[in-house]
Design an enzyme around this catalytic site. Structure first.
Site, mmCIF file in Angstrom:
data_model
loop_
_atom_site.group_PDB
_atom_site.id
_atom_site.type_symbol
_atom_site.label_atom_id
_atom_site.label_comp_id
_atom_site.label_asym_id
_atom_site.label_seq_id
_atom_site.Cartn_x
_atom_site.Cartn_y
_atom_site.Cartn_z
ATOM 1 N N TYR A 160 0.838 -1.416 0.191
ATOM 2 C CA TYR A 160 0.268 -0.012 -0.250
ATOM 3 C C TYR A 160 1.100 1.654 0.146
ATOM 4 O O TYR A 160 0.483 1.870 0.220
ATOM 5 C CB TYR A 160 -0.870 0.010 1.520
ATOM 6 C CG TYR A 160 -2.013 -1.189 1.327
ATOM 7 C CD1 TYR A 160 -1.747 -2.640 1.032
ATOM 8 C CD2 TYR A 160 -3.352 -0.636 1.252
ATOM 9 C CE1 TYR A 160 -2.671 -3.366 1.269
ATOM 10 C CE2 TYR A 160 -4.218 -1.904 0.909
ATOM 11 C CZ TYR A 160 -3.888 -2.971 0.715
ATOM 12 O OH TYR A 160 -5.215 -3.947 0.986
ATOM 13 N N LYS A 192 4.613 -14.349 4.657
ATOM 14 C CA LYS A 192 4.791 -15.632 4.153
ATOM 15 C C LYS A 192 6.627 -15.641 3.676
ATOM 16 O O LYS A 192 7.382 -15.504 2.889
ATOM 17 C CB LYS A 192 3.966 -15.012 2.693
ATOM 18 C CG LYS A 192 4.414 -15.627 1.566
ATOM 19 C CD LYS A 192 2.840 -16.963 1.330
ATOM 20 C CE LYS A 192 3.674 -17.632 0.867
ATOM 21 N NZ LYS A 192 2.594 -19.153 0.776
ATOM 22 N N ASP A 221 -1.470 -18.149 3.713
ATOM 23 C CA ASP A 221 -2.299 -18.895 3.217
ATOM 24 C C ASP A 221 -2.677 -20.497 4.193
ATOM 25 O O ASP A 221 -3.708 -20.720 4.261
ATOM 26 C CB ASP A 221 -1.400 -19.604 2.046
ATOM 27 C CG ASP A 221 0.141 -20.251 2.119
ATOM 28 O OD1 ASP A 221 0.623 -20.088 3.421
ATOM 29 O OD2 ASP A 221 0.552 -21.210 1.577
ATOM 30 N N ASP A 277 -5.747 -7.001 5.121
ATOM 31 C CA ASP A 277 -7.381 -6.676 4.346
ATOM 32 C C ASP A 277 -7.928 -7.487 4.140
ATOM 33 O O ASP A 277 -8.620 -7.645 4.655
ATOM 34 C CB ASP A 277 -6.866 -5.546 3.501
ATOM 35 C CG ASP A 277 -7.556 -5.223 2.861
ATOM 36 O OD1 ASP A 277 -9.097 -4.928 3.112
ATOM 37 O OD2 ASP A 277 -7.143 -4.424 1.638
ATOM 38 N N ASP A 309 -11.750 -9.330 6.690
ATOM 39 C CA ASP A 309 -12.706 -10.147 5.532
ATOM 40 C C ASP A 309 -13.372 -11.443 5.644
ATOM 41 O O ASP A 309 -14.576 -11.342 6.246
ATOM 42 C CB ASP A 309 -12.986 -9.012 3.859
ATOM 43 C CG ASP A 309 -12.988 -8.419 3.470
ATOM 44 O OD1 ASP A 309 -13.006 -7.315 4.442
ATOM 45 O OD2 ASP A 309 -13.574 -7.815 2.903
#
Ligand code: ATP
Length: 333
Positions: free
Chosen positions: A125, A172, A205, A229, A233
């Site tokens: 971002y 990750k 993941d 982000d 959700d």
């Protein structure tokens, strides 16, 4: 915090509807706040050429507390996301998103109680992108020690203050060994300052799968901007949808409170938006302002209305509109 004046941004889509609902509930609960209210977003841009009026920024710089409803960033180049702009301009680095099961909202998952800390100012971002040629574009992922340290500290400080047991670092680093590797290393360095809190790390993941299989095993999560982000959700889905996930964006000097969901253009103007996530964000704001009792009163009223189950918005399986739902909460106050 002594201030009783807050800045309010009424955004786009369902923004104005849920703002009206929330301010009515705050007033009815006796929050005793003065509002400096600004229209922001697409309509403001069309009329005055700026997504946020200068007076809006000036007000936030004076009050230091912003209650912000969703804003749509117009599509196309030249528009930087307003959310990203606000987070960067005021260095609102710690985005906290609590997802807790509510007994009154039926989902396949029970006992979810996850507080996610998402780093808010860097990662992909950072906005460092370049077009190399017609068929190639680069986007640079930025991870720094300074920003990693402060978000990790926010998560551990929260865990201590709220008697939580574990903080999970999500990354990750198996692929992005330098950037995510730095984030994970900083996490373990800082964790040593908090011996009473269990520290673990997991790959993003795997976390996506585990959150759906065993969400009750997660406590506090700390992660980078993009993973936070997406995963938040997901956690909203675990507790009944985006209409139920509030958030705070804290910096050293400024605090902004907003729902996690967007402006929901598909249901805008229909009077059926669920104002709960925005209302709970306002409750987090009240707690920040030292008005714990008023916040608790509102939370109790919402719980009762949800539990009663007769006046619910369509996203929660009901057929009531925003106004009727708001009225039901005010009656319970
Ligand atoms: P953004 O990119 O700004 O996050 P979006 O369009 O991807 O926006 P949302 O605006 O959050 O996502 O909407 C996603 C879905 O959730 C839509 O179908 C929308 O109607 C629904 N939704 C979002 N917020 C609410 C709410 N408060 N009440 C009811 N439904 C909602």
């Amino acid at each position: 915090m002594e201030t009783n004046t807050i800045t309010v941004f009424k955004g786009d889509g369902i923004g104005p509807e849920i703002t009206d609902a929330v301010l009515a509930i705050l007033d009815a609960a006796g929050a005793d706040l003065d509002y400096e209210i600004f229209r922001v977003g697409a309509a403001e841009y069309e009329e005055n050429g700026a997504l946020i009026p200068e007076e809006g920024f000036a007000s936030f710089e004076k009050t230091h507390v912003l209650l912000k409803s969703p804003i749509t960033t117009p599509l196309g180049t030249g528009f930087r996301s307003l959310n990203v702009t606000l987070r960067k301009k005021y260095d609102l680095y710690a985005n906290m998103r609590p997802a807790k099961s509510n007994a009154a909202v039926k989902t396949p998952f029970e006992r979810v109680d996850i507080v996610m800390f998402r780093e808010n100012t860097e990662d992909l971002y950072a906005g460092v992108e370049e077009k190399i040629d017609e068929n190639t574009a680069h986007s640079i992922k930025i991870i720094t020690r300074k920003c990693s340290e402060r978000i990790v500290r926010s998560a551990f400080d929260y865990a201590v203050k709220n008697k939580r047991k574990k903080v999970t670092c999500v990354h990750k680093a198996n692929i992005m060994k330098l950037s995510d590797g730095l984030f994970r290393d900083v996490f373990y360095e800082i964790s040593r300052e908090y011996p009473g809190i269990e520290a673990e790390d997991k790959i993003v993941d795997n976390v996506a799968m585990q959150l759906v299989m065993h969400p009750e095993t997660f406590d506090v999560i700390v992660t980078e901007n993009l993973y936070g982000d997406i995963l938040s959700d997901l956690t909203s889905g675990l507790i009944g949808g985006l209409g139920l996930l509030p958030s705070s964006n804290m910096g050293t000097d400024f605090a902004m409170f907003e729902a996690v969901h967007g402006s929901a253009p598909d249901i805008a103007g229909k009077g059926i938006a669920n104002p709960t996530a925005f209302l709970w964000s306002a409750c987090m704001m009240l707690e920040h302002l030292g008005k714990q009792e008023i916040s608790a009163k509102i939370r109790r009223a919402v719980d009762e209305v949800l539990k009663d189950g007769t006046i619910l918005t369509p996203d929660l399986g009901g057929c009531a509109g925003t106004e009727a739902y708001t009225k039901a909460i005010i009656e319970r106050l």
